[in-house]
Design a protein around this motif. Structure first.
Motif, PDB file in Angstrom:
ATOM      1  N   ALA A   1     -11.388   2.523  22.260  1.00 28.65           N
ATOM      2  CA  ALA A   1     -12.416   2.284  21.245  1.00 28.65           C
ATOM      3  C   ALA A   1     -13.740   2.931  21.643  1.00 28.65           C
ATOM      4  O   ALA A   1     -14.435   3.520  20.806  1.00 28.65           O
ATOM      5  CB  ALA A   1     -12.592   0.779  21.036  1.00 28.65           C
ATOM      6  N   VAL A   2     -14.082   2.841  22.941  1.00 30.81           N
ATOM      7  CA  VAL A   2     -15.339   3.440  23.419  1.00 30.81           C
ATOM      8  C   VAL A   2     -15.295   4.956  23.260  1.00 30.81           C
ATOM      9  O   VAL A   2     -16.255   5.584  22.788  1.00 30.81           O
ATOM     10  CB  VAL A   2     -15.591   3.054  24.884  1.00 30.81           C
ATOM     11  CG1 VAL A   2     -16.749   3.859  25.456  1.00 30.81           C
ATOM     12  CG2 VAL A   2     -15.874   1.561  25.002  1.00 30.81           C
ATOM     13  N   LEU A   3     -14.173   5.576  23.652  1.00 33.47           N
ATOM     14  CA  LEU A   3     -14.073   7.031  23.558  1.00 33.47           C
ATOM     15  C   LEU A   3     -13.967   7.495  22.105  1.00 33.47           C
ATOM     16  O   LEU A   3     -14.457   8.574  21.758  1.00 33.47           O
ATOM     17  CB  LEU A   3     -12.876   7.528  24.362  1.00 33.47           C
ATOM     18  CG  LEU A   3     -13.093   7.502  25.874  1.00 33.47           C
ATOM     19  CD1 LEU A   3     -11.808   7.818  26.622  1.00 33.47           C
ATOM     20  CD2 LEU A   3     -14.181   8.481  26.287  1.00 33.47           C
ATOM     21  N   ALA A   4     -13.329   6.703  21.250  1.00 37.81           N
ATOM     22  CA  ALA A   4     -13.288   7.047  19.829  1.00 37.81           C
ATOM     23  C   ALA A   4     -14.702   7.033  19.249  1.00 37.81           C
ATOM     24  O   ALA A   4     -15.069   7.898  18.441  1.00 37.81           O
ATOM     25  CB  ALA A   4     -12.391   6.075  19.073  1.00 37.81           C
ATOM     26  N   ALA A   5     -15.504   6.047  19.669  1.00 39.56           N
ATOM     27  CA  ALA A   5     -16.891   5.983  19.207  1.00 39.56           C
ATOM     28  C   ALA A   5     -17.688   7.184  19.724  1.00 39.56           C
ATOM     29  O   ALA A   5     -18.499   7.764  18.994  1.00 39.56           O
ATOM     30  CB  ALA A   5     -17.540   4.682  19.674  1.00 39.56           C
ATOM     31  N   ALA A   6     -17.447   7.573  20.986  1.00 40.46           N
ATOM     32  CA  ALA A   6     -18.134   8.740  21.541  1.00 40.46           C
ATOM     33  C   ALA A   6     -17.743  10.004  20.790  1.00 40.46           C
ATOM     34  O   ALA A   6     -18.584  10.853  20.483  1.00 40.46           O
ATOM     35  CB  ALA A   6     -17.797   8.883  23.026  1.00 40.46           C
ATOM     36  N   PHE A   7     -16.460  10.131  20.477  1.00 36.42           N
ATOM     37  CA  PHE A   7     -15.979  11.272  19.701  1.00 36.42           C
ATOM     38  C   PHE A   7     -16.609  11.283  18.310  1.00 36.42           C
ATOM     39  O   PHE A   7     -17.039  12.319  17.807  1.00 36.42           O
ATOM     40  CB  PHE A   7     -14.456  11.195  19.598  1.00 36.42           C
ATOM     41  CG  PHE A   7     -13.838  12.155  18.613  1.00 36.42           C
ATOM     42  CD1 PHE A   7     -13.634  13.484  18.960  1.00 36.42           C
ATOM     43  CD2 PHE A   7     -13.457  11.734  17.354  1.00 36.42           C
ATOM     44  CE1 PHE A   7     -13.069  14.370  18.065  1.00 36.42           C
ATOM     45  CE2 PHE A   7     -12.887  12.608  16.455  1.00 36.42           C
ATOM     46  CZ  PHE A   7     -12.697  13.935  16.811  1.00 36.42           C
ATOM     47  N   PHE A   8     -16.693  10.112  17.694  1.00 37.07           N
ATOM     48  CA  PHE A   8     -17.274   9.971  16.357  1.00 37.07           C
ATOM     49  C   PHE A   8     -18.729  10.432  16.355  1.00 37.07           C
ATOM     50  O   PHE A   8     -19.150  11.210  15.498  1.00 37.07           O
ATOM     51  CB  PHE A   8     -17.173   8.512  15.922  1.00 37.07           C
ATOM     52  CG  PHE A   8     -17.795   8.206  14.590  1.00 37.07           C
ATOM     53  CD1 PHE A   8     -17.092   8.397  13.418  1.00 37.07           C
ATOM     54  CD2 PHE A   8     -19.098   7.729  14.509  1.00 37.07           C
ATOM     55  CE1 PHE A   8     -17.668   8.117  12.178  1.00 37.07           C
ATOM     56  CE2 PHE A   8     -19.681   7.449  13.281  1.00 37.07           C
ATOM     57  CZ  PHE A   8     -18.956   7.645  12.121  1.00 37.07           C
ATOM     58  N   VAL A   9     -19.490   9.979  17.333  1.00 42.05           N
ATOM     59  CA  VAL A   9     -20.913  10.322  17.385  1.00 42.05           C
ATOM     60  C   VAL A   9     -21.108  11.787  17.756  1.00 42.05           C
ATOM     61  O   VAL A   9     -21.922  12.495  17.149  1.00 42.05           O
ATOM     62  CB  VAL A   9     -21.651   9.408  18.385  1.00 42.05           C
ATOM     63  CG1 VAL A   9     -23.087   9.866  18.571  1.00 42.05           C
ATOM     64  CG2 VAL A   9     -21.611   7.960  17.902  1.00 42.05           C
TER      65      VAL A   9
END
Length: 203
Positions: free
Chosen positions: A41-49
């Motif tokens: 979830a953290v890396l998906a958020a980083a990818f999203f941003v």
């Protein structure tokens, strides 16, 4: 230009991308480590941003993809993480699109899986400069493969996209360097403070 917009690709390419993504997600949900969901979830958020911050390069623009980092840290969990992030970007900001979601996911997630399979085991046994080297390789290789897949997606949709494919290849060159540096630095830091995080990315 990792996000190909709706209305560009041919129907056979869209169908192939959708089938590949559905099959890969099905395998990923059976094989991924569910204890790594918070990390995913953290890396998906980083990818999203990161994907929202674009830098103009010639006639196109580029942004950090981070799929090499996701692949070596998440393994199979990188696939649903990429899919969810791309879906949110399509729905909230119009990046890419829903029809082309399967192709965009495959173009980013498959290189991540390859990096997880090839590089994650070596990261666990590395330290110091070796970690920097493997991290740089993961970041650069994943982006290079994504560039190839994006270009092929365009070319297979029609010869009129040949110029666009060439633009993608050129604009991804500086991105490869940036991704290599960011991934190497991130993994080197994790190696020092939380080496157990490097065990998860094995495919």
């Amino acid at each position: 230009m990792a996000h190909i917009p709706d209305g560009v690709l041919s129907l056979p390419v869209l169908i192939t991308g959708a089938v590949v993504t559905v099959a890969t997600v099905a395998v990923a949900t059976r094989r991924m480590d569910y204890d790594r969901i918070p990390q995913a979830a953290v890396l998906a958020a980083a990818f999203f941003v990161a994907s929202l911050v674009t830098v103009p390069v010639g006639p196109s623009s580029v942004h950090l993809v981070l799929n090499g980092l996701m692949g070596v840290l998440l393994g199979w969990a990188a696939v649903p993480a990429v899919l969810i992030a791309l879906l949110m970007q399509a729905m909230f900001f119009g990046y890419g699109g829903l029809m082309v979601l399967g192709v965009n996911t495959a173009n980013i997630a498959l290189p991540a899986l390859l990096c997880g399979a090839l590089i994650a085991p070596r990261l666990h046994a590395s330290e110091g400069r070796a970690t920097l080297m493997w991290g740089a390789l993961a970041g650069g290789l994943a982006v290079a493969l994504t560039a190839v897949m994006v270009s092929l997606s365009l070319l297979l949709s029609g010869p009129e996209y040949l110029p666009a494919g060439k633009v993608v290849a050129v604009t991804y060159l500086p991105l490869m360097v940036a991704e290599a540096a960011v991934t190497a630095a991130a993994l080197s830091f994790m190696q020092r403070v939380a080496p157990e995080l490097l065990l998860a990315g094995r495919v």
